[in-house]
Design an enzyme around this catalytic site. Structure first.
Site, PDB file in Angstrom:
ATOM      1  N   ARG A  40       0.885  -1.099   0.115  1.00  0.00           N
ATOM      2  CA  ARG A  40      -0.105  -0.020   0.122  1.00  0.00           C
ATOM      3  C   ARG A  40       0.697   1.180   0.066  1.00  0.00           C
ATOM      4  NH1 ARG A  40      -2.466  -1.638   5.576  1.00  0.00           N
ATOM      5  NH2 ARG A  40      -0.317  -2.423   5.796  1.00  0.00           N
ATOM      6  N   LYS A  73      12.453 -16.179   7.484  1.00  0.00           N
ATOM      7  CA  LYS A  73      12.755 -17.590   8.157  1.00  0.00           C
ATOM      8  C   LYS A  73      11.695 -18.602   7.733  1.00  0.00           C
ATOM      9  CE  LYS A  73      10.100 -15.458  11.593  1.00  0.00           C
ATOM     10  NZ  LYS A  73      10.181 -14.495  12.554  1.00  0.00           N
ATOM     11  N   VAL A 120      16.907 -15.554  12.075  1.00  0.00           N
ATOM     12  CA  VAL A 120      16.955 -16.246  13.400  1.00  0.00           C
ATOM     13  C   VAL A 120      17.767 -15.220  14.454  1.00  0.00           C
ATOM     14  CG1 VAL A 120      17.842 -18.371  14.480  1.00  0.00           C
ATOM     15  CG2 VAL A 120      17.496 -18.513  12.179  1.00  0.00           C
ATOM     16  N   GLY A 141      17.046 -12.527  15.491  1.00  0.00           N
ATOM     17  CA  GLY A 141      16.962 -11.015  15.229  1.00  0.00           C
ATOM     18  C   GLY A 141      18.608 -10.389  14.936  1.00  0.00           C
ATOM     19  N   ILE A 157      21.199 -10.901  16.930  1.00  0.00           N
ATOM     20  CA  ILE A 157      22.384 -11.594  17.332  1.00  0.00           C
ATOM     21  C   ILE A 157      23.033 -12.005  16.269  1.00  0.00           C
ATOM     22  CG2 ILE A 157      23.128 -13.699  18.879  1.00  0.00           C
ATOM     23  CD1 ILE A 157      20.379 -13.662  20.121  1.00  0.00           C
ATOM     24  N   GLU A 217       1.602 -10.786  18.960  1.00  0.00           N
ATOM     25  CA  GLU A 217       0.772 -10.514  17.843  1.00  0.00           C
ATOM     26  C   GLU A 217      -0.488 -10.871  18.129  1.00  0.00           C
ATOM     27  OE1 GLU A 217       2.358 -11.636  13.874  1.00  0.00           O
ATOM     28  OE2 GLU A 217       4.428 -11.497  14.728  1.00  0.00           O
ATOM     29  N   ASP A 264       7.233 -20.772  14.709  1.00  0.00           N
ATOM     30  CA  ASP A 264       8.137 -19.816  14.477  1.00  0.00           C
ATOM     31  C   ASP A 264       9.609 -20.320  14.723  1.00  0.00           C
ATOM     32  OD1 ASP A 264       8.998 -16.880  14.121  1.00  0.00           O
ATOM     33  OD2 ASP A 264       9.706 -17.342  16.221  1.00  0.00           O
ATOM     34  N   LYS A 284      13.079 -21.680  12.716  1.00  0.00           N
ATOM     35  CA  LYS A 284      14.497 -20.887  13.187  1.00  0.00           C
ATOM     36  C   LYS A 284      15.241 -22.009  13.315  1.00  0.00           C
ATOM     37  CE  LYS A 284      12.744 -16.640  14.656  1.00  0.00           C
ATOM     38  NZ  LYS A 284      12.131 -16.090  15.900  1.00  0.00           N
TER      39      LYS A 284
HETATM   40  P1  NDP Z   1       5.593  -6.375   8.356  1.00  0.00           P
HETATM   41  O1  NDP Z   1       4.214  -6.915   8.112  1.00  0.00           O
HETATM   42  O2  NDP Z   1       5.651  -5.122   9.243  1.00  0.00           O
HETATM   43  O3  NDP Z   1       6.055  -5.699   7.079  1.00  0.00           O
HETATM   44  C1  NDP Z   1       5.813  -6.418   5.753  1.00  0.00           C
HETATM   45  C2  NDP Z   1       6.166  -5.472   4.670  1.00  0.00           C
HETATM   46  O4  NDP Z   1       5.951  -5.820   3.444  1.00  0.00           O
HETATM   47  C3  NDP Z   1       5.047  -4.001   4.609  1.00  0.00           C
HETATM   48  O5  NDP Z   1       5.584  -2.980   4.284  1.00  0.00           O
HETATM   49  C4  NDP Z   1       3.919  -4.466   3.561  1.00  0.00           C
HETATM   50  O6  NDP Z   1       3.689  -3.322   2.629  1.00  0.00           O
HETATM   51  C5  NDP Z   1       4.830  -5.449   2.543  1.00  0.00           C
HETATM   52  N1  NDP Z   1       4.309  -6.364   1.716  1.00  0.00           N
HETATM   53  C6  NDP Z   1       3.458  -7.166   2.073  1.00  0.00           C
HETATM   54  N2  NDP Z   1       2.919  -7.930   1.087  1.00  0.00           N
HETATM   55  C7  NDP Z   1       3.715  -7.445  -0.182  1.00  0.00           C
HETATM   56  C8  NDP Z   1       3.433  -7.651  -1.566  1.00  0.00           C
HETATM   57  N3  NDP Z   1       2.718  -8.753  -1.972  1.00  0.00           N
HETATM   58  N4  NDP Z   1       4.034  -6.776  -2.396  1.00  0.00           N
HETATM   59  C9  NDP Z   1       5.010  -5.767  -1.667  1.00  0.00           C
HETATM   60  N5  NDP Z   1       5.156  -5.396  -0.504  1.00  0.00           N
HETATM   61  C10 NDP Z   1       4.256  -6.249   0.504  1.00  0.00           C
HETATM   62  O7  NDP Z   1       6.615  -7.428   8.536  1.00  0.00           O
HETATM   63  P2  NDP Z   1       7.968  -7.149   9.638  1.00  0.00           P
HETATM   64  O8  NDP Z   1       8.638  -5.891   9.062  1.00  0.00           O
HETATM   65  O9  NDP Z   1       7.614  -7.694  10.833  1.00  0.00           O
HETATM   66  O10 NDP Z   1       8.816  -8.736   8.987  1.00  0.00           O
HETATM   67  C11 NDP Z   1       9.388  -8.574   7.834  1.00  0.00           C
HETATM   68  C12 NDP Z   1      10.238  -9.885   7.706  1.00  0.00           C
HETATM   69  O11 NDP Z   1      11.153  -9.944   8.824  1.00  0.00           O
HETATM   70  C13 NDP Z   1       9.366 -11.272   7.836  1.00  0.00           C
HETATM   71  O12 NDP Z   1      10.002 -12.332   6.974  1.00  0.00           O
HETATM   72  C14 NDP Z   1       9.705 -11.638   9.156  1.00  0.00           C
HETATM   73  O13 NDP Z   1       9.450 -13.156   9.602  1.00  0.00           O
HETATM   74  C15 NDP Z   1      11.393 -11.262   9.599  1.00  0.00           C
HETATM   75  N6  NDP Z   1      11.476 -10.799  11.015  1.00  0.00           N
HETATM   76  C16 NDP Z   1      10.656 -10.089  11.527  1.00  0.00           C
HETATM   77  C17 NDP Z   1      11.278  -9.742  12.860  1.00  0.00           C
HETATM   78  C18 NDP Z   1      10.198  -8.650  13.750  1.00  0.00           C
HETATM   79  O14 NDP Z   1      10.693  -8.570  14.798  1.00  0.00           O
HETATM   80  N7  NDP Z   1       9.342  -7.895  13.270  1.00  0.00           N
HETATM   81  C19 NDP Z   1      12.341 -10.212  13.796  1.00  0.00           C
HETATM   82  C20 NDP Z   1      12.947 -10.989  12.613  1.00  0.00           C
HETATM   83  C21 NDP Z   1      12.558 -11.326  11.287  1.00  0.00           C
HETATM   84  P3  NDP Z   1       2.710  -2.204   3.580  1.00  0.00           P
HETATM   85  O15 NDP Z   1       3.482  -1.583   4.223  1.00  0.00           O
HETATM   86  O16 NDP Z   1       2.094  -1.574   2.042  1.00  0.00           O
HETATM   87  O17 NDP Z   1       1.706  -3.159   4.036  1.00  0.00           O
HETATM   88  N1  HSE Z   2       7.436 -13.524  16.812  1.00  0.00           N
HETATM   89  C1  HSE Z   2       8.883 -13.756  16.879  1.00  0.00           C
HETATM   90  C2  HSE Z   2       9.424 -13.726  18.181  1.00  0.00           C
HETATM   91  C3  HSE Z   2       9.646 -12.499  15.920  1.00  0.00           C
HETATM   92  O1  HSE Z   2       8.532 -13.393  19.187  1.00  0.00           O
HETATM   93  O2  HSE Z   2      10.475 -13.954  18.488  1.00  0.00           O
HETATM   94  C4  HSE Z   2      10.862 -12.757  15.727  1.00  0.00           C
HETATM   95  O3  HSE Z   2      11.149 -13.733  14.784  1.00  0.00           O
END
Ligand code: NDP
Ligand code: HSE
Length: 433
Positions: free
Chosen positions: A46, A106, A133, A135, A137, A191, A202, A206
């Site tokens: 979006r 992951k 895996v 974050g 670390i 969440e 999850d 990992k």
């Molecule tokens: P979010 O849901 O916060 O963000 C996802 C992003 O992807 C958004 O900007 C969304 O767009 C975009 N998006 C989703 N679908 C599409 C699509 N079809 N085309 C283009 N863009 C798209 O996720 P996170 O930032 O929390 O997580 C991202 C990755 O990092 C995941 O793989 C997660 O497992 C990994 N991760 C996350 C951690 C965390 O603490 N959050 C820790 C470690 C790993 P829009 O903004 O417009 O909705």
């Molecule tokens: N949901 C995950 C956690 C995010 O609680 O550790 C990091 O992968």
């Protein structure tokens, strides 16, 4: 020197922090790399969504991720969207075209890392995934590079922050699971749908990534035995405390002989009692820690923030710097090496220990009948304790190590005994408790 151009896919919790750090640390990053990093575009779902005061030009946002990846001037693709598709198709496209990939995904790596590694080999491209895996670390690079002269035997980790927060809070306050989960939600750890965390999905993803690197063998999420932590009660935690233990959701990956004596790998995620003296018992709140055992190095412990936008972005930035440096020098990071091809051991063959609480009738012969069930399944009892009397009698039995299948069969037979009113809880025990 021309800038190294980045295509950022995703600008949510992690992606927006990547953008912020790229901006704030630009002079240092340029000095460390020897060229500027420049965002070529940011693909989101979006583009009109409010994203606070992100230091980027609005015109960089696009919904055409594939178009952005295919641009000739893009050197490195950074994927922080998550999920298996369309991320897999995007990253395969980038890697085959020789573009470096940095990802935190992951779920994709654990389900189908092989496809990504093959595409990276085909395109002679870098594939970095430190953030996937634990974050912030630094863990995957030590496993992939620093420990490559050694033989890793076991990796035991707390790799999910949400469940560690819940269990730490149950331990500290005596709260039950539901109350602790509610508090984790209020504080922003859990969440809206906490299933992936509390049911261990999850952590299993990992665990698969860690096991693949540690044992040079492709392990997928489907190979990981998984049991969530929703059944852990305040009573279990109190019982653990009485034994000088606490309960953690552990991921355990180990190599060793299977029932036929073949070298194999066992990977599992489940709640377990560990002694309070174990280094992982001290890991509180939403922190992560991974304990690695290797033949020459001995015991190593990695500790820190396993989740959250800024800590995770730190790991992503580290990978971006490495990929950019390689681009400039025309080198490539060591790729996956799954040469060992070790078979996966089923949970039934893995040697574990059980802590079993039984609600029993109190009359002569009960202990002998219960002990007989253990003996029939060749499970040796380490300790037996009775708490309460008459209607409240509970037997708490801790076993020595035995194949998990024997322990499970013991519990199933105990459940059929008339003198056992109910099986109050069954927990695995780790770490010499
Ligand atoms: P979010 O849901 O916060 O963000 C996802 C992003 O992807 C958004 O900007 C969304 O767009 C975009 N998006 C989703 N679908 C599409 C699509 N079809 N085309 C283009 N863009 C798209 O996720 P996170 O930032 O929390 O997580 C991202 C990755 O990092 C995941 O793989 C997660 O497992 C990994 N991760 C996350 C951690 C965390 O603490 N959050 C820790 C470690 C790993 P829009 O903004 O417009 O909705
Ligand atoms: N949901 C995950 C956690 C995010 O609680 O550790 C990091 O992968």
């Amino acid at each position: 020197m021309r800038p190294v151009k980045l295509a950022l896919l995703g600008c949510g919790t992690v992606g927006s922090e990547v953008v912020r750090l790229l901006h704030e640390q630009a002079p240092d990053l340029t000095a460390r790399i020897g060229a500027e990093l420049e965002l070529a575009g940011i693909a989101v779902r979006r583009p009109g969504r409010k994203r606070g005061s992100l230091p980027v030009d609005e015109s960089l946002f696009t919904t055409d991720a594939l178009g952005l990846i295919k641009r000739d001037d893009v050197d490195v693709v950074v994927e922080v969207v998550g999920g298996v598709e369309p991320a897999r198709s995007w990253l395969v496209e980038a890697l085959r075209a020789g573009k470096s990939v940095v990802t935190a995904n992951k779920a994709l790596l654990a389900e189908d890392g092989a496809t990504l590694h093959e595409a990276a080999a085909e395109g002679a491209a870098d594939l970095y995934y430190e953030a996937s895996v634990a974050g912030a670390i630094p863990l995957l690079r030590p496993l992939r590079e620093s420990l490559h002269g050694d033989r890793v035997t076991r990796v035991t980790g707390i790799v999910n922050g949400t469940t560690n927060y819940i269990l730490s809070s149950m331990d500290a306050s005596g709260a039950g699971f539901d109350e602790a989960l509610e508090k984790a939600g209020e504080l922003g750890y859990a969440e809206a749908d906490p299933t992936a965390d509390v049911e261990g999905f999850d952590a299993a993803a990992k665990a698969a990534i860690l096991a693949s690197l540690a044992f040079h063998t492709r392990v997928t999420a489907a190979d990981v035995f998984r049991e969530g932590m929703t059944a852990v009660t305040a009573g279990d935690m109190a019982s653990a405390r009485r034994m000088g233990c606490t309960i953690k959701l552990l991921c355990i990956a180990e190599r060793g002989p299977d029932a036929r004596g073949r070298e194999s790998v066992g990977v599992r995620v489940h709640p377990a009692m560990i002694p309070r003296t174990h280094p992982l018992a001290a890991v509180q709140d939403a922190f992560n820690a991974v304990f690695v055992e290797a033949e020459a190095a001995g015991q190593l412990m990695f500790y820190g923030q396993g989740a959250g936008g800024t800590p995770t972005a730190s790991a992503v930035l580290g990978d971006i710097v490495a990929a950019a440096r390689n681009k400039l020098t025309g080198t490539r990071a060591p790729g996956e090496n799954a040469y060992a091809h070790l078979p996966i051991r089923s949970i039934g063959e893995v040697v574990t220990r059980y802590h079993i609480s039984l609600d029993v009738a109190e009359r002569p012969g009960v202990l002998a009948a219960v002990a007989g069930v253990f003996a029939r399944h060749e499970v040796s009892i380490a300790t037996v304790r009775q708490s309460g009397r008459a209607q409240d009698a509970q037997l708490i039995i801790v076993t020595h190590g035995a194949p998990d299948a024997n322990l499970a069969a013991t519990v199933a037979e105990l459940d059929q005994l008339d003198i056992v009113r109910s099986i109050v809880s069954v927990l695995r025990v780790e770490g010499g408790a």
